[in-house]
Structure formats: C-alpha cells, structure tokens
Enzyme design. Structure first.
Site, PDB file in Angstrom:
ATOM      1  N   SER A 217     -63.315  52.000  -7.010  1.00 52.72           N
ATOM      2  CA  SER A 217     -64.648  52.496  -7.383  1.00 52.72           C
ATOM      3  C   SER A 217     -65.690  51.539  -6.817  1.00 52.72           C
ATOM      4  CB  SER A 217     -64.799  52.540  -8.904  1.00 52.72           C
ATOM      5  OG  SER A 217     -66.146  52.796  -9.250  1.00 52.72           O
TER       6      SER A 217
ATOM      7  N   TYR B 131     -64.314  48.402 -16.998  1.00 49.20           N
ATOM      8  CA  TYR B 131     -63.992  49.320 -15.897  1.00 49.20           C
ATOM      9  C   TYR B 131     -64.195  48.622 -14.556  1.00 49.20           C
ATOM     10  CZ  TYR B 131     -64.106  53.373 -12.811  1.00 49.20           C
ATOM     11  OH  TYR B 131     -63.859  54.273 -11.781  1.00 49.20           O
TER      12      TYR B 131
HETATM   13  N1  LIG Z   1     -65.597  60.528 -10.862  1.00 48.06           N
HETATM   14  C1  LIG Z   1     -66.202  59.418 -10.482  1.00 48.06           C
HETATM   15  O1  LIG Z   1     -67.454  59.302 -10.532  1.00 48.06           O
HETATM   16  C2  LIG Z   1     -65.412  58.261  -9.926  1.00 48.06           C
HETATM   17  C3  LIG Z   1     -66.119  57.267  -9.248  1.00 48.06           C
HETATM   18  C4  LIG Z   1     -65.420  56.184  -8.721  1.00 48.06           C
HETATM   19  C5  LIG Z   1     -64.049  56.110  -8.864  1.00 48.06           C
HETATM   20  N2  LIG Z   1     -63.387  57.080  -9.539  1.00 48.06           N
HETATM   21  C6  LIG Z   1     -61.927  56.927  -9.680  1.00 48.06           C
HETATM   22  O2  LIG Z   1     -61.284  58.043  -9.109  1.00 48.06           O
HETATM   23  C7  LIG Z   1     -60.022  58.253  -9.737  1.00 48.06           C
HETATM   24  C8  LIG Z   1     -59.878  59.724 -10.103  1.00 48.06           C
HETATM   25  O3  LIG Z   1     -60.912  60.041 -11.022  1.00 48.06           O
HETATM   26  P1  LIG Z   1     -61.534  61.506 -11.140  1.00 48.06           P
HETATM   27  O4  LIG Z   1     -62.998  61.375 -10.953  1.00 48.06           O
HETATM   28  O5  LIG Z   1     -60.778  62.479 -10.328  1.00 48.06           O
HETATM   29  O6  LIG Z   1     -61.293  61.727 -12.697  1.00 48.06           O
HETATM   30  P2  LIG Z   1     -60.607  62.928 -13.519  1.00 48.06           P
HETATM   31  O7  LIG Z   1     -61.062  64.237 -13.001  1.00 48.06           O
HETATM   32  O8  LIG Z   1     -60.837  62.572 -14.941  1.00 48.06           O
HETATM   33  O9  LIG Z   1     -59.052  62.768 -13.147  1.00 48.06           O
HETATM   34  C9  LIG Z   1     -58.303  61.670 -13.594  1.00 48.06           C
HETATM   35  C10 LIG Z   1     -56.843  61.892 -13.242  1.00 48.06           C
HETATM   36  O10 LIG Z   1     -56.114  60.755 -13.722  1.00 48.06           O
HETATM   37  C11 LIG Z   1     -55.002  61.225 -14.492  1.00 48.06           C
HETATM   38  N3  LIG Z   1     -54.714  60.301 -15.596  1.00 48.06           N
HETATM   39  C12 LIG Z   1     -55.595  59.667 -16.408  1.00 48.06           C
HETATM   40  N4  LIG Z   1     -54.934  58.970 -17.346  1.00 48.06           N
HETATM   41  C13 LIG Z   1     -53.605  59.157 -17.114  1.00 48.06           C
HETATM   42  C14 LIG Z   1     -52.419  58.707 -17.729  1.00 48.06           C
HETATM   43  N5  LIG Z   1     -52.444  57.897 -18.816  1.00 48.06           N
HETATM   44  N6  LIG Z   1     -51.219  59.109 -17.234  1.00 48.06           N
HETATM   45  C15 LIG Z   1     -51.178  59.934 -16.170  1.00 48.06           C
HETATM   46  N7  LIG Z   1     -52.267  60.396 -15.517  1.00 48.06           N
HETATM   47  C16 LIG Z   1     -53.464  60.014 -15.991  1.00 48.06           C
HETATM   48  C17 LIG Z   1     -55.437  62.574 -15.025  1.00 48.06           C
HETATM   49  O11 LIG Z   1     -54.294  63.380 -15.225  1.00 48.06           O
HETATM   50  P3  LIG Z   1     -53.898  64.064 -16.657  1.00 48.06           P
HETATM   51  O12 LIG Z   1     -55.136  64.306 -17.416  1.00 48.06           O
HETATM   52  O13 LIG Z   1     -53.162  65.297 -16.226  1.00 48.06           O
HETATM   53  O14 LIG Z   1     -52.994  63.062 -17.266  1.00 48.06           O
HETATM   54  C18 LIG Z   1     -56.281  63.127 -13.874  1.00 48.06           C
HETATM   55  O15 LIG Z   1     -55.474  63.810 -12.952  1.00 48.06           O
HETATM   56  C19 LIG Z   1     -59.983  57.287 -10.925  1.00 48.06           C
HETATM   57  O16 LIG Z   1     -59.205  56.156 -10.594  1.00 48.06           O
HETATM   58  C20 LIG Z   1     -61.451  56.890 -11.123  1.00 48.06           C
HETATM   59  O17 LIG Z   1     -61.567  55.607 -11.680  1.00 48.06           O
HETATM   60  C21 LIG Z   1     -64.030  58.157 -10.067  1.00 48.06           C
END
Ligand SMILES: NC(=O)c1ccc[n+]([C@@H]2O[C@H](COP(=O)([O-])OP(=O)(O)OC[C@H]3O[C@@H](n4cnc5c(N)ncnc54)[C@H](OP(=O)(O)O)[C@@H]3O)[C@@H](O)[C@H]2O)c1
Length: 253
Positions: free
Chosen positions: A139, A152
């Site tokens: 991130s 975070y």
């Molecule tokens: N969205 C943003 O603004 C943003 C910005 C910078 C970085 N990121 C990073 O990008 C990555 C993906 O985030 P996203 O935005 O796509 O969020 P998201 O839509 O909330 O997706 C998160 C994913 O992580 C999985 N996950 C979370 N906890 C888990 C657990 N305990 N066991 C297994 N799977 C788990 C969820 O799967 P299930 O719910 O099916 O378990 C889901 O597929 C993350 O590492 C986040 O920190 C996001």
C-alpha cells in the site's frame, strides 16, 4: 531476469474473492494463465473462479497450516506454481489507543505473518523451475506512512522491507520479487475495515489498473509499482525532504 510470460503458467492469488485480487485473477486468466484463488467467502470465490476457469482454495490465511496447504493443493492439482500474488489484506484507521487489541493482532496476522508464511512455502517451488515471480500487494500507506493508520502502515512497510530483502536473497535464482503499492482503490476494503474513505482527493481508482500493475511486475520484473503512477512523487518528496513532507502532510492530510 526472472520475467515470467504468463500464458500456460500457474499463478496463486490470495484474496481472489473480490476487489484487487478478483481483478488480478481475471487479468491473469486473460493472459492465458491458470489461476488458483484463495479466500474465505466460498460463494464469492467460486463465482470468480467459475468465471475464469480457475481453482478455488478456501481458507483463512491466519491458520498456521494454510500456506503449506495452498502450495500442496496447487502443486497436486496443476503440477507446478510459476507465480504467487500475495494480496489478501485488511485495514484499520483511527487513533492507535482506541484500536481494539484483536484488530492489531488481525492486521499483523493477515498483513504480515501470512505473507511471510506463504513466501516461505512457495519460494522453493518457484525456484525449482529457475523462473518465477512473487508479488506482494502492499500500500502507499506502507511507503508514505499515513497518520491514524499507524498499525496498517507499519504492516505494509514491513512487507515492503521484507520484499526488498527477499529480492536480494533470490537474486540469481530466476525468481523475481516485487511489490505493488496502490493508493485508494474502490473495493470493499473500506467497508471491511469499518470506516469509509473520506478524503476528497485523491478519489479511489478502479481495481483493474492495480491488477495491470501486478501483471507488469510479473512480466517485466518491475521491483515496485505505484498505482496511480503519480504517487511516486510524494514518496520521493518524503525521502528527500522528510520534515517538509511531514509538515505538508499535517497541513493537508
Ligand atoms: N482498497 C484500497 O484502497 C487499498 C489500497 C492499498 C492497498 N490495498 C491492499 O490491497 C489488498 C486487497 O485489498 P482490496 O482493496 O481488494 O480489499 P477487499 O476487497 O476487502 O479484499 C480483501 C481480500 O482479502 C481476503 N482476506 C481478508 N482477510 C482474510 C483472511 N483472514 N483469510 C483469507 N483471506 C482474507 C478477502 O477474502 P475473503 O473475504 O473471501 O476471506 C478478500 O478477497 C490488501 O492487501 C489491501 O491492504 C488496498
């Protein structure tokens, strides 16, 4: 060195049930890769995997044996692993002293311990073919260090440091290690962390450009990709003029 051409290759994507992971799974399948996606939400994960002809592995990344299971099941089903995208993650924003202790544990387990465990489980398998890629979705918070997101930001900074050092360790093995550091992305991330995204600038981008950056890291051996690319500017400012950067950050958030 280490660049992977994706057609016909086997790629593991953690957190593929939605958001950035689902977009990455679709983009990889579009390049002709076989995708093995992981997550806990059976319905959401199987919908994405059915759509792209991938394989779903259900499980919680916090479980001690999960990473080894993912590698064992993937090699059992497809014979090999050519790349892994370590994407599953959770966020939290708010004053540190009000952060529940169990949320601290969750962030450390999901964002730090699980990526390290998966890296440990998958690297020998990647190195076996003398060619492979390991990509961490970190991130911009892990590079700029965002106020009120101390835990975070620290988890993502840890993975940035870990990835940089793994890249040194794997140099010469044919395995490339890279990171993708996105800014705000329009996914369920903010609903899951329990606090909506409330900045007027920058507006969240779609997950597809982040997925495209993951593919560039794999195919072109990019070391760290910022998405959107202009985020490199503030990271340079912070490195070159840390006090000035922090003053601006206090003023403009
Ligand atoms: N969205 C943003 O603004 C943003 C910005 C910078 C970085 N990121 C990073 O990008 C990555 C993906 O985030 P996203 O935005 O796509 O969020 P998201 O839509 O909330 O997706 C998160 C994913 O992580 C999985 N996950 C979370 N906890 C888990 C657990 N305990 N066991 C297994 N799977 C788990 C969820 O799967 P299930 O719910 O099916 O378990 C889901 O597929 C993350 O590492 C986040 O920190 C996001």
């Amino acid at each position: 060195m280490g660049a992977v051409q994706l057609s016909g290759k086997v790629v593991v994507v953690t957190g593929a049930s939605r958001g950035i992971g689902a977009a990455t799974a679709r983009a990889l399948a579009g390049r002709g890769a076989t995708v093995v996606g992981t997550g806990r939400d059976a319905a959401a994960l199987s919908a994405v995997m059915c759509e792209i002809g991938g394989t779903a592995i259900l499980g919680d990344v916090r479980d001690a044996g999960h990473a080894d299971d993912v590698v064992r099941q993937t090699v059992g089903a497809h014979g090999r692993i050519d790349a892994a995208v370590v994407n599953a993650g959770v966020g939290y924003t708010g004053p540190f002293t009000e952060m529940p202790a169990e949320r601290i544990d969750e962030l450390l387990e999901v964002n730090v311990r699980a990526p390290m465990r998966l890296a440990r489980a998958v690297l020998p398998e990647l190195a076996r073919h003398g060619e492979g890629a390991l990509v961490f979705v970190t991130s911009i918070a892990g590079v700029l260090l965002v106020p009120r997101e101390s835990v975070y930001s620290a988890t993502k900074a840890t993975v940035e440091a870990f990835a940089e050092l793994l890249r040194e360790e794997t140099r010469g093995s044919g395995v490339h290690v890279g990171t993708v550091a996105p800014g705000a992305v329009a996914t369920d991330f903010f609903a899951t962390r329990g606090t909506p995204y409330d900045r007027s600038f920058p507006q969240p981008i779609a997950p597809e450009p982040v997925a495209a950056a993951v593919l560039r890291v794999i195919e072109d051996s990019v070391e760290r990709a910022y998405v959107p690319g202009w985020l490199r500017g503030p990271t340079l400012l912070r490195r070159l003029l840390p006090r000035g950067y922090r003053a601006l950050s206090r003023r403009y958030g």
